[in-house]
Design a protein around this motif. Structure first.
Motif, PDB file in Angstrom:
ATOM      1  N   PHE A  11       0.806  -1.221   0.000  1.00 27.28           N
ATOM      2  CA  PHE A  11       0.000   0.000   0.000  1.00 27.28           C
ATOM      3  C   PHE A  11       0.842   1.276   0.000  1.00 27.28           C
ATOM      4  N   GLY A  12       2.126   1.173   0.418  1.00 32.58           N
ATOM      5  CA  GLY A  12       3.014   2.324   0.400  1.00 32.58           C
ATOM      6  C   GLY A  12       2.799   3.325   1.515  1.00 32.58           C
ATOM      7  N   GLU A  13       1.862   3.056   2.416  1.00 32.70           N
ATOM      8  CA  GLU A  13       1.596   3.977   3.527  1.00 32.70           C
ATOM      9  C   GLU A  13       0.861   3.218   4.620  1.00 32.70           C
ATOM     10  N   LEU A  14       0.839   3.793   5.810  1.00 33.61           N
ATOM     11  CA  LEU A  14       0.168   3.149   6.941  1.00 33.61           C
ATOM     12  C   LEU A  14      -1.343   3.151   6.737  1.00 33.61           C
ATOM     13  N   ILE A  15      -1.955   1.975   6.852  1.00 25.17           N
ATOM     14  CA  ILE A  15      -3.424   1.879   6.808  1.00 25.17           C
ATOM     15  C   ILE A  15      -3.890   0.977   7.952  1.00 25.17           C
ATOM     16  N   ALA A  16      -5.159   1.147   8.315  1.00 22.72           N
ATOM     17  CA  ALA A  16      -5.735   0.313   9.381  1.00 22.72           C
ATOM     18  C   ALA A  16      -6.053  -1.071   8.835  1.00 22.72           C
ATOM     19  N   SER A  17      -5.979  -2.071   9.704  1.00 18.00           N
ATOM     20  CA  SER A  17      -6.448  -3.407   9.327  1.00 18.00           C
ATOM     21  C   SER A  17      -7.931  -3.335   8.964  1.00 18.00           C
ATOM     22  N   GLY A  18      -8.305  -4.009   7.899  1.00 16.72           N
ATOM     23  CA  GLY A  18      -9.723  -4.062   7.522  1.00 16.72           C
ATOM     24  C   GLY A  18     -10.576  -4.691   8.623  1.00 16.72           C
ATOM     25  N   TRP A  19      -9.966  -5.595   9.403  1.00 17.47           N
ATOM     26  CA  TRP A  19     -10.704  -6.214  10.513  1.00 17.47           C
ATOM     27  C   TRP A  19     -10.968  -5.203  11.612  1.00 17.47           C
ATOM     28  N   GLN A  20     -10.038  -4.248  11.795  1.00 18.59           N
ATOM     29  CA  GLN A  20     -10.300  -3.189  12.774  1.00 18.59           C
ATOM     30  C   GLN A  20     -11.500  -2.358  12.335  1.00 18.59           C
ATOM     31  N   THR A  21     -11.544  -2.018  11.053  1.00 21.90           N
ATOM     32  CA  THR A  21     -12.676  -1.235  10.542  1.00 21.90           C
ATOM     33  C   THR A  21     -13.981  -2.007  10.742  1.00 21.90           C
ATOM     34  N   ALA A  22     -13.937  -3.320  10.518  1.00 22.11           N
ATOM     35  CA  ALA A  22     -15.146  -4.135  10.713  1.00 22.11           C
ATOM     36  C   ALA A  22     -15.577  -4.121  12.179  1.00 22.11           C
ATOM     37  N   CYS A  23     -14.617  -4.251  13.090  1.00 23.70           N
ATOM     38  CA  CYS A  23     -14.942  -4.269  14.526  1.00 23.70           C
ATOM     39  C   CYS A  23     -15.428  -2.902  15.005  1.00 23.70           C
ATOM     40  N   VAL A  24     -14.785  -1.843  14.529  1.00 28.59           N
ATOM     41  CA  VAL A  24     -15.227  -0.485  14.876  1.00 28.59           C
ATOM     42  C   VAL A  24     -16.652  -0.265  14.374  1.00 28.59           C
ATOM     43  N   THR A  25     -16.926  -0.736  13.172  1.00 29.08           N
ATOM     44  CA  THR A  25     -18.271  -0.602  12.606  1.00 29.08           C
ATOM     45  C   THR A  25     -19.293  -1.311  13.492  1.00 29.08           C
ATOM     46  N   PHE A  26     -18.927  -2.509  13.949  1.00 27.00           N
ATOM     47  CA  PHE A  26     -19.863  -3.239  14.809  1.00 27.00           C
ATOM     48  C   PHE A  26     -20.129  -2.447  16.089  1.00 27.00           C
ATOM     49  N   ARG A  27     -19.056  -1.926  16.715  1.00 31.52           N
ATOM     50  CA  ARG A  27     -19.233  -1.153  17.939  1.00 31.52           C
ATOM     51  C   ARG A  27     -20.127   0.078  17.717  1.00 31.52           C
ATOM     52  N   LEU A  28     -19.894   0.765  16.605  1.00 32.91           N
ATOM     53  CA  LEU A  28     -20.715   1.946  16.307  1.00 32.91           C
ATOM     54  C   LEU A  28     -22.190   1.550  16.160  1.00 32.91           C
ATOM     55  N   MET A  29     -22.437   0.404  15.542  1.00 37.52           N
ATOM     56  CA  MET A  29     -23.821  -0.034  15.355  1.00 37.52           C
ATOM     57  C   MET A  29     -24.442  -0.508  16.676  1.00 37.52           C
ATOM     58  N   VAL A  30     -23.664  -1.185  17.513  1.00 41.03           N
ATOM     59  CA  VAL A  30     -24.178  -1.579  18.835  1.00 41.03           C
ATOM     60  C   VAL A  30     -24.627  -0.330  19.591  1.00 41.03           C
ATOM     61  N   ASP A  31     -23.787   0.709  19.556  1.00 36.58           N
ATOM     62  CA  ASP A  31     -24.120   1.942  20.275  1.00 36.58           C
ATOM     63  C   ASP A  31     -25.316   2.669  19.654  1.00 36.58           C
ATOM     64  N   ALA A  32     -25.524   2.498  18.363  1.00 42.56           N
ATOM     65  CA  ALA A  32     -26.640   3.182  17.692  1.00 42.56           C
ATOM     66  C   ALA A  32     -27.986   2.519  18.010  1.00 42.56           C
ATOM     67  N   LYS A  33     -27.951   1.283  18.516  1.00 43.06           N
ATOM     68  CA  LYS A  33     -29.151   0.575  18.976  1.00 43.06           C
ATOM     69  C   LYS A  33     -30.298   0.523  17.963  1.00 43.06           C
ATOM     70  N   PRO A  34     -30.048   0.006  16.767  1.00 44.24           N
ATOM     71  CA  PRO A  34     -31.149  -0.075  15.797  1.00 44.24           C
ATOM     72  C   PRO A  34     -32.272  -1.000  16.257  1.00 44.24           C
ATOM     73  N   LEU A  35     -31.971  -1.912  17.186  1.00 43.10           N
ATOM     74  CA  LEU A  35     -33.003  -2.823  17.692  1.00 43.10           C
ATOM     75  C   LEU A  35     -33.418  -2.451  19.121  1.00 43.10           C
ATOM     76  N   GLY A  36     -33.211  -1.177  19.495  1.00 34.97           N
ATOM     77  CA  GLY A  36     -33.505  -0.774  20.864  1.00 34.97           C
ATOM     78  C   GLY A  36     -32.617  -1.539  21.814  1.00 34.97           C
ATOM     79  N   SER A  37     -33.184  -2.089  22.901  1.00 39.51           N
ATOM     80  CA  SER A  37     -32.371  -2.835  23.861  1.00 39.51           C
ATOM     81  C   SER A  37     -32.214  -4.315  23.480  1.00 39.51           C
ATOM     82  N   THR A  38     -32.797  -4.725  22.357  1.00 41.95           N
ATOM     83  CA  THR A  38     -32.585  -6.100  21.862  1.00 41.95           C
ATOM     84  C   THR A  38     -31.170  -6.191  21.297  1.00 41.95           C
ATOM     85  N   PRO A  39     -30.373  -7.189  21.722  1.00 41.59           N
ATOM     86  CA  PRO A  39     -28.986  -7.226  21.237  1.00 41.59           C
ATOM     87  C   PRO A  39     -28.868  -7.546  19.748  1.00 41.59           C
ATOM     88  N   LEU A  40     -27.753  -7.125  19.189  1.00 42.77           N
ATOM     89  CA  LEU A  40     -27.415  -7.460  17.799  1.00 42.77           C
ATOM     90  C   LEU A  40     -26.723  -8.816  17.817  1.00 42.77           C
TER      91      LEU A  40
END
Lengths: 166, 166
Positions: free
Chosen positions: B64-93
């Motif tokens: 890549f020629g430069e520092l980039i984040a692991s794609g798995w980190q982006t996936a995990c961060v995305t999951f955390r952001l969605m957990v916090d957004a609570k699309p299912l209210g208090s029902t877990p994802l």
């Protein structure tokens, strides 16, 4: 992360491997990783803070009725085990896409998992002759050899042309 | 992990939501997360210790020629952001499967990402009337609104029958 046991990868090594070198049907088996309660809590508090992953008490009242690891932790542990197994030698594992990431079974504290990979497909890049694409099936199994996670990884790697440009 | 900004999720909340309550086309937008160099190094050292993620020096010589984040980190961060957004209210994802997890663009230090979810499909479980299944498209975008990761999440949640058994 520390892995127990050692990789018996038949196709690893410290030399770079190129797209043309990869054969359909190649297999790799990673070392093992044991999920401790502490590692389950640590991952969950950062990336998946939901009742079934955060404490025994909250997990007992959850959908699963007991403490289990986040499926994303299992996916990340699997990736680490595969990076260490070096199926492409010193060529890095660079993902384009993961297809069908299936959470097959819960992972519980004390479970020991390893990953098994198999190359299913190899195709040329349509636009870039210095790169090629492979598809691997990666199955993560517990100490009873039951699948806990399965996925198809689509990865990109350099061709011989990238190593020796004309 | 700390998230900057706040969720403007129109469908979150502190009450549980059930499968019948979810409507096709529902959308949720998460808060933002900024990728620091330190968070990129910390994730990579545990789960994806490869040259493009571990230091500026090793990344400069990588694919890549430069520092980039692991794609798995982006996936995990995305999951955390969605957990916090609570699309299912208090029902877990609770995920059954992730389909077509595509690493669309690199994520670099200083990038700020958020996730956007949309319910595409709702289907009954063939075997368990107390559970139902939904499919959401989840796209993670950077501060320029460019997709960096996209996926289809297949999740399982309780039906009204689970809340009030006959």
């Amino acid at each position: 992360m520390t892995a127990a046991g050692s990789s018996d990868a038949p196709i690893g090594g410290h030399q770079p491997r190129y797209w043309e070198d990869i054969e359909i049907g190649e297999r790799v088996r990673s070392a093992e990783f044991e999920f401790s309660r502490a590692s389950i809590f640590a991952f969950a508090s950062q990336y998946d803070p939901q009742p079934m992953h955060l404490s025994d008490e909250s997990a007992a009242k959850s959908f699963f009725g007991e403490l289990i690891a986040s499926g994303w932790q299992t996916a990340c542990v699997t990736f680490r085990l595969m990076v260490d197994a070096k199926p492409l030698g010193s060529t890095p594992l660079v993902g384009l896409e993961i297809k069908e990431l299936k959470f097959e079974r819960p992972v519980r504290p004390g479970d020991r998992v390893h990953a098994e990979g198999e190359v299913l497909e190899r195709r040329a890049s349509k636009t870039r002759p210095e790169r090629g694409i492979i598809t691997m099936r990666v199955v993560t199994k517990n100490q009873s050899d039951q699948p806990v996670l399965s996925a198809l990884w689509v990865a990109i790697l350099p061709t011989h042309l990238a190593a020796s440009p004309p």
